[in-house]
Design a protein around this motif. Structure first.
Motif, PDB file in Angstrom:
ATOM      1  N   LEU A   2      -2.704  11.486  -0.472  1.00 14.81           N
ATOM      2  CA  LEU A   2      -3.565  10.396  -0.013  1.00 14.81           C
ATOM      3  C   LEU A   2      -2.845   9.584   1.062  1.00 14.81           C
ATOM      4  N   SER A   3      -3.589   9.148   2.050  1.00 18.90           N
ATOM      5  CA  SER A   3      -3.008   8.338   3.123  1.00 18.90           C
ATOM      6  C   SER A   3      -3.575   6.930   3.157  1.00 18.90           C
ATOM      7  N   ARG A   4      -4.666   6.706   2.403  1.00 18.72           N
ATOM      8  CA  ARG A   4      -5.290   5.390   2.355  1.00 18.72           C
ATOM      9  C   ARG A   4      -5.711   5.096   0.922  1.00 18.72           C
ATOM     10  N   VAL A   5      -5.613   3.832   0.515  1.00 23.00           N
ATOM     11  CA  VAL A   5      -5.959   3.486  -0.869  1.00 23.00           C
ATOM     12  C   VAL A   5      -7.441   3.676  -1.143  1.00 23.00           C
ATOM     13  N   GLU A  12      -9.204   6.068  -0.441  1.00 22.14           N
ATOM     14  CA  GLU A  12      -9.487   7.454  -0.815  1.00 22.14           C
ATOM     15  C   GLU A  12      -9.554   7.612  -2.330  1.00 22.14           C
ATOM     16  N   ALA A  13      -9.096   6.594  -3.053  1.00 25.35           N
ATOM     17  CA  ALA A  13      -9.145   6.629  -4.519  1.00 25.35           C
ATOM     18  C   ALA A  13     -10.354   5.883  -5.065  1.00 25.35           C
ATOM     19  N   ALA A  14     -11.306   5.570  -4.186  1.00 22.76           N
ATOM     20  CA  ALA A  14     -12.446   4.754  -4.594  1.00 22.76           C
ATOM     21  C   ALA A  14     -13.370   5.458  -5.576  1.00 22.76           C
ATOM     22  N   SER A  15     -13.283   6.787  -5.685  1.00 26.04           N
ATOM     23  CA  SER A  15     -14.195   7.521  -6.573  1.00 26.04           C
ATOM     24  C   SER A  15     -13.889   7.296  -8.046  1.00 26.04           C
ATOM     25  N   GLY A  16     -12.695   6.795  -8.373  1.00 26.06           N
ATOM     26  CA  GLY A  16     -12.322   6.562  -9.761  1.00 26.06           C
ATOM     27  C   GLY A  16     -11.633   7.744 -10.416  1.00 26.06           C
ATOM     28  N   ALA A  17     -11.633   8.909  -9.754  1.00 31.07           N
ATOM     29  CA  ALA A  17     -11.016  10.103 -10.342  1.00 31.07           C
ATOM     30  C   ALA A  17      -9.505   9.940 -10.483  1.00 31.07           C
ATOM     31  N   VAL A  18      -8.871   9.358  -9.457  1.00 31.03           N
ATOM     32  CA  VAL A  18      -7.415   9.150  -9.505  1.00 31.03           C
ATOM     33  C   VAL A  18      -7.045   8.241 -10.664  1.00 31.03           C
ATOM     34  N   GLN A  19      -7.814   7.182 -10.857  1.00 33.92           N
ATOM     35  CA  GLN A  19      -7.538   6.246 -11.944  1.00 33.92           C
ATOM     36  C   GLN A  19      -7.660   6.935 -13.303  1.00 33.92           C
ATOM     37  N   CYS A  20      -8.688   7.778 -13.426  1.00 34.39           N
ATOM     38  CA  CYS A  20      -8.855   8.519 -14.680  1.00 34.39           C
ATOM     39  C   CYS A  20      -7.642   9.411 -14.961  1.00 34.39           C
ATOM     40  N   GLN A  21      -7.152  10.096 -13.924  1.00 36.15           N
ATOM     41  CA  GLN A  21      -6.032  11.014 -14.152  1.00 36.15           C
ATOM     42  C   GLN A  21      -4.732  10.264 -14.403  1.00 36.15           C
ATOM     43  N   THR A  32       2.613   6.234  -2.528  1.00 34.65           N
ATOM     44  CA  THR A  32       3.732   7.089  -2.935  1.00 34.65           C
ATOM     45  C   THR A  32       3.698   7.335  -4.435  1.00 34.65           C
ATOM     46  N   TRP A  33       3.404   6.299  -5.188  1.00 36.67           N
ATOM     47  CA  TRP A  33       3.309   6.398  -6.654  1.00 36.67           C
ATOM     48  C   TRP A  33       2.228   7.394  -7.060  1.00 36.67           C
ATOM     49  N   ILE A  34       1.070   7.308  -6.427  1.00 35.89           N
ATOM     50  CA  ILE A  34      -0.030   8.216  -6.746  1.00 35.89           C
ATOM     51  C   ILE A  34       0.304   9.654  -6.335  1.00 35.89           C
ATOM     52  N   ASN A  35       0.754   9.823  -5.098  1.00 32.33           N
ATOM     53  CA  ASN A  35       1.002  11.170  -4.573  1.00 32.33           C
ATOM     54  C   ASN A  35       2.100  11.891  -5.330  1.00 32.33           C
ATOM     55  N   ASP A  36       3.178  11.175  -5.691  1.00 32.37           N
ATOM     56  CA  ASP A  36       4.286  11.803  -6.415  1.00 32.37           C
ATOM     57  C   ASP A  36       3.853  12.263  -7.801  1.00 32.37           C
ATOM     58  N   ARG A  37       3.074  11.456  -8.482  1.00 30.01           N
ATOM     59  CA  ARG A  37       2.718  11.773  -9.866  1.00 30.01           C
ATOM     60  C   ARG A  37       1.571  12.769  -9.985  1.00 30.01           C
ATOM     61  N   LEU A  38       0.636  12.703  -9.062  1.00 27.60           N
ATOM     62  CA  LEU A  38      -0.536  13.575  -9.175  1.00 27.60           C
ATOM     63  C   LEU A  38      -0.521  14.732  -8.173  1.00 27.60           C
ATOM     64  N   HIS A  39       0.565  14.853  -7.417  1.00 27.83           N
ATOM     65  CA  HIS A  39       0.699  15.932  -6.428  1.00 27.83           C
ATOM     66  C   HIS A  39      -0.468  15.914  -5.445  1.00 27.83           C
ATOM     67  N   LEU A  40      -0.707  14.749  -4.879  1.00 28.17           N
ATOM     68  CA  LEU A  40      -1.766  14.569  -3.891  1.00 28.17           C
ATOM     69  C   LEU A  40      -1.154  14.194  -2.554  1.00 28.17           C
ATOM     70  N   ARG A  86       0.818  -1.215   0.000  1.00 33.71           N
ATOM     71  CA  ARG A  86       0.000   0.000   0.000  1.00 33.71           C
ATOM     72  C   ARG A  86       0.851   1.263   0.000  1.00 33.71           C
ATOM     73  N   ASN A  87       1.913   1.280   0.798  1.00 32.70           N
ATOM     74  CA  ASN A  87       2.748   2.481   0.886  1.00 32.70           C
ATOM     75  C   ASN A  87       3.364   2.834  -0.463  1.00 32.70           C
TER      76      ASN A  87
END
Length: 284
Positions: free
Chosen positions: A31-34, A36-45, A21-29, A16-17
Motif C-alpha cells: 500500500l502507498s496511501r492510507v 487504500e485501506a478504506a474497504s475495511g479488509a485490511v483492518q479485518c486481517q 510500513t506496519w501494514i505492508n510488513d505484517r500483511l505482505h502488501l 502515515r509512512n
C-alpha cells in the motif's frame, strides 16, 4: 484491553509512512496511501493476525470497490468488535468515503490497539497471503503484485485474428479520453494539495493541544479547578459525547464551594463590625 484511546494519546501522532510500513510488513502488501485501506479488509486481517480464529476471513471481501461492498466488510469488523468487547465506535459512513484523515486516525487507533495486545511483536506463525486465500483462489488486494488469471491468459495466448492485432496497433488514448485524463490528473493534484493543507492544519492544532497539556501538568497548577476541568476535556475518551458539560459542572461545583466559603467570611466580618458598633454605643 485499551479500546478507547483519547485524542491526545501518542497513537495519534504516528505518521502515515509508519502506519503503511506496519501494514505492508505484517500483511505482505504494498500500500502507498492510507485510503487504500478504506474497504475495511485490511483492518479485518490485522485483527485476524492479533486474534487468530476470531475473524471469519471467508466473509471478508478484498476486492471491495463499491461502498455497499465495503460496508459488508465493516459489518464483519463490527461483529468482531462485539465478540472482543471493543467499544470503539465504527464510523463506517466516513471510512468508506476514503478520506485520508478519517482512515489515518482509525489505522492509528488500530495500531495502538494491536500493539497493546502483543507488545508490537509480529506473529511469525501467521501467513497473511494464505489467510487471504479461500478455496485455492487468492483474492487480489490493492497494492499486491499478483496478476489476475484473465490477464495472464490474454498475455500467454494473444488473439490470432487480424482485427484484434489492428486494435492493438491503434491503442492509445483518444483526444476525448486524453482530455478526461488531464482533468482527472488536475483534480488529483488539487486533492493532494488540499490533503497536505489539512494535515498541516491538523498538526498545528495538535501541537497547540500538546502545549496546553504540558501546561496543565505543571505541579503548581495541575490541582487548580480550571486546570482539572481542562484535563477532563483533553483526556475524554468517548468520541460520541462532548466532555464540555462534565467539565463545566465540575468547575461550577468547585467555584460554588469557593463562593460559599467567601460568603461565610463576609458574614463573619459583618457580624464583627456590628458587635463593635454595639460595644461603642454601650461605652458612650
Amino acid at each position: 484491553m485499551a479500546t478507547n484511546i483519547g485524542m491526545m494519546d501518542s497513537a495519534y501522532f504516528v505518521g502515515r509512512n509508519e502506519i503503511l510500513t506496519w501494514i505492508n510488513d505484517r500483511l505482505h502488501l504494498n500500500l502507498s496511501r492510507v485510503e487504500e485501506a478504506a474497504s475495511g479488509a485490511v483492518q479485518c486481517q490485522m485483527l485476524d493476525m492479533t486474534f487468530p480464529g476470531v475473524v471469519p476471513m471467508h466473509k471478508v471481501n478484498f476486492d471491495a470497490k463499491n461502498e455497499y461492498e465495503m460496508i459488508q466488510n465493516y459489518k464483519v469488523l463490527q461483529d468482531v468488535f462485539n465478540k472482543l468487547k471493543i467499544t470503539k465506535p465504527l464510523e463506517i459512513s466516513r471510512l468508506v468515503k476514503g478520506r485520508p484523515l478519517d482512515n489515518l486516525e482509525f489505522l492509528q487507533w488500530l495500531k495502538r490497539f494491536c500493539d497493546s495486545i502483543n507488545g508490537g511483536i509480529m506473529n511469525e506463525n501467521y501467513n497473511p497471503v494464505e489467510r487471504r486465500s479461500r478455496g485455492g483462489k487468492e483474492r487480489s488486494v490493492k497494492g499486491s503484485n499478483k496478476m489476475p488469471k484473465s490477464l495472464q491468459t490474454n498475455n500467454n495466448h494473444p488473439p490470432p485474428n487480424s482485427s484484434s492485432v489492428g486494435l492493438t496497433k491503434a491503442s492509445g488514448p483518444k483526444p476525448a479520453k486524453a482530455a478526461e485524463v488531464q482533468a482527472l490528473s488536475k483534480e488529483l493534484t488539487d486533492l493532494k494539495l488540499s490533503t497536505d493543507l489539512l494535515e498541516k492544519e491538523r498538526d498545528f492544532y495538535f501541537s497547540k493541544l500538546r502545549d496546553v497539556e504540558l501546561l496543565c501538568q505543571t505541579p503548581e497548577l495541575e490541582d487548580l479547578p480550571i486546570v482539572v476541568a481542562v484535563k477532563k476535556i483533553l483526556y475524554a475518551t468517548d468520541a460520541n459525547e462532548s466532555a464540555l458539560e462534565d467539565a463545566q459542572e465540575y468547575l461550577n461545583q468547585s467555584l460554588g464551594v469557593e463562593a460559599e466559603g467567601n460568603g461565610e467570611l463576609e458574614e463573619e466580618e459583618e457580624e464583627k463590625t456590628q458587635a463593635e458598633a454595639v460595644t461603642n454605643n454601650n461605652t458612650e
